[in-house]
Design an enzyme around this catalytic site. Sequence first.
Site, PDB file in Angstrom:
ATOM      1  N   CYS A 232      -2.833   5.161   9.685  1.00 18.46           N
ATOM      2  CA  CYS A 232      -3.000   6.567  10.058  1.00 18.46           C
ATOM      3  C   CYS A 232      -4.366   6.730  10.719  1.00 18.46           C
ATOM      4  CB  CYS A 232      -2.822   7.502   8.870  1.00 18.46           C
ATOM      5  SG  CYS A 232      -3.897   7.135   7.457  1.00 18.46           S
TER       6      CYS A 232
ATOM      7  N   CYS B 177       0.859  -1.197   0.000  1.00 19.62           N
ATOM      8  CA  CYS B 177       0.000   0.000   0.000  1.00 19.62           C
ATOM      9  C   CYS B 177       0.891   1.242   0.000  1.00 19.62           C
ATOM     10  CB  CYS B 177      -0.952  -0.010   1.186  1.00 19.62           C
ATOM     11  SG  CYS B 177      -1.779  -1.596   1.457  1.00 19.62           S
ATOM     12  N   ALA B 178       1.782   1.306  -0.994  1.00 26.93           N
ATOM     13  CA  ALA B 178       2.912   2.235  -0.981  1.00 26.93           C
ATOM     14  C   ALA B 178       2.585   3.663  -1.400  1.00 26.93           C
ATOM     15  CB  ALA B 178       4.018   1.698  -1.893  1.00 26.93           C
TER      16      ALA B 178
ATOM     17  N   ASP C  25       1.448  -0.478   5.409  1.00 28.57           N
ATOM     18  CA  ASP C  25       0.719   0.745   5.752  1.00 28.57           C
ATOM     19  C   ASP C  25      -0.727   0.478   5.353  1.00 28.57           C
ATOM     20  OD1 ASP C  25      -0.111   3.260   6.333  1.00 28.57           O
ATOM     21  OD2 ASP C  25       1.088   4.280   4.819  1.00 28.57           O
TER      22      ASP C  25
ATOM     23  N   LYS D 261       7.063   6.676   1.989  1.00 26.78           N
ATOM     24  CA  LYS D 261       7.734   5.659   2.802  1.00 26.78           C
ATOM     25  C   LYS D 261       8.696   4.822   1.958  1.00 26.78           C
ATOM     26  CE  LYS D 261       3.906   5.455   6.128  1.00 26.78           C
ATOM     27  NZ  LYS D 261       2.993   6.409   5.463  1.00 26.78           N
TER      28      LYS D 261
ATOM     29  N   ASP E  85       0.819  -1.200  -4.791  1.00 27.58           N
ATOM     30  CA  ASP E  85      -0.435  -0.527  -4.482  1.00 27.58           C
ATOM     31  C   ASP E  85      -1.505  -1.052  -5.423  1.00 27.58           C
ATOM     32  OD1 ASP E  85      -1.061   2.085  -2.624  1.00 27.58           O
ATOM     33  OD2 ASP E  85      -2.496   1.887  -4.266  1.00 27.58           O
TER      34      ASP E  85
ATOM     35  N   ASP F  69      -3.011  -6.396  -5.534  1.00 25.20           N
ATOM     36  CA  ASP F  69      -3.797  -6.491  -4.310  1.00 25.20           C
ATOM     37  C   ASP F  69      -2.938  -7.108  -3.207  1.00 25.20           C
ATOM     38  OD1 ASP F  69      -5.578  -7.082  -2.275  1.00 25.20           O
ATOM     39  OD2 ASP F  69      -7.141  -7.847  -3.596  1.00 25.20           O
TER      40      ASP F  69
ATOM     41  N   GLY G 230       4.259   7.111  -2.044  1.00 27.23           N
ATOM     42  CA  GLY G 230       5.674   6.781  -2.167  1.00 27.23           C
ATOM     43  C   GLY G 230       6.599   7.398  -1.150  1.00 27.23           C
TER      44      GLY G 230
END
EC number: 2.1.1.176
Length: 433
Positions: A379, A257-258, A326, A263, A280, A306, A261
């Site tokens: 988050c 789930c980048a 993430d 991270k 992602d 996925d 970008g």
Amino acid sequence: MKQIKKTLSVRAVAAQILLQVLDQGKSLSALLPDMANQVKPQDQPLLQEICFGVCRVLPRLERIIALLVQKPLKGKTRIVHCLLLVGLYQLLYMRIPPHAAVDEVVNAASALKNDSFRSLLNGVLRRFLREQAEILATVDKHWQTLHPEWLVNRLKQDYPQDWREIVEANNQKPPMWLRVNSQHCSTQDYLERLIQQGIQAEICPEQPACAIRLQSAVSVNQLPHFEQGWVTVQDSHAQWAGLLLQPQNHELILDACAAPGGKTTHILELAPLAQVIALDVEAHRLQRVEQNLQRLNQQAEVICGDASQPQQWLADGVMFDRILLDAPCSATGVIRRHPDIKWLRREQDIEALSALQQQILTALWARLKVGGTLLYATCSVLKQENQQQIDHFLAQHCDAKLEAIFGQSSVMQFFPQQQGGDGFFYAKLIKRA
């Protein structure tokens, strides 16, 4: 002959955006990049300020309209309701002369082909100006959370002592944080460059060593050597992800789930020789990952896939040394940066997100080497997505153990802080034999 691009008034475009957010469930981050092109470039910051600001204080504005407008504006007249939101926000929160604010909103009705409502808009806004003290005394009689009731109830349940602090922080404008790329210069050196450029900033001891907080937000074009990759805009609490993962050169690392970008690039700053896969599920968001990698002159394998189905994009037998997950979440920790989250998210979403997090966590755990590290991050500030998620995972996986964060806590829940970072959660899982 060069065609002149037609632009609309900022207030008209703002009303159109707000209508799509409030009635169609679209996000500001999706709408603004496209619709901002309908206004002059110099007006784009004003457009963003109005849209974000209205979403931040929406319940207060709605209560004012309820006092001033006898018959609710529904259906095709909802755009007029949104113009009232825009007008009231300007009058209450912006340094625009009142007469100019009213005139601009009235004229926006014409731009949106709603001339018949010009007199209503003019009358309502001017009545507010005449009776402002009395109206605000009624509206502000009690402290307002400016949050949906279901979310306030969740926060009260999870954090009986801290929920008010979280709510207050959510309602503030966030500071702008930078992450300094240590491959180019030290944090102190970059701070001095900022000050030489007339940009006031500071290093905060309780934050990551690479973090700098700006006194006021600026365009990235004003940041020294931004295009050369010396610095990245990233919230200070988000910067802990790369540091807690502790990437090492020559390891195979997955950033799940980048997008966009931030991270991924931090991992490569810390371990330039690591083999990183940035994954992602949304192809259009991976464009931002590619852009960030290019700006920082870094290499990673970017895959659209996925995270809950690694067999679809990863060869059999391939195992990772480290995984940064993430996870998709409610984003309730970054409301101050995305205030529309308060009105887009629904309570039933949390159950679905929690199930998805569990699915991804389980799928990726099977692709982690024995002795490897999986850093689970969100988050969010909701325990169902964070502490309870990890407790459930540990109960189901006897080969998982928590590694202490900062040498003390087994997990770390950051709350949004008015002059600090956003709300983030971290849990560091080690896979044992």
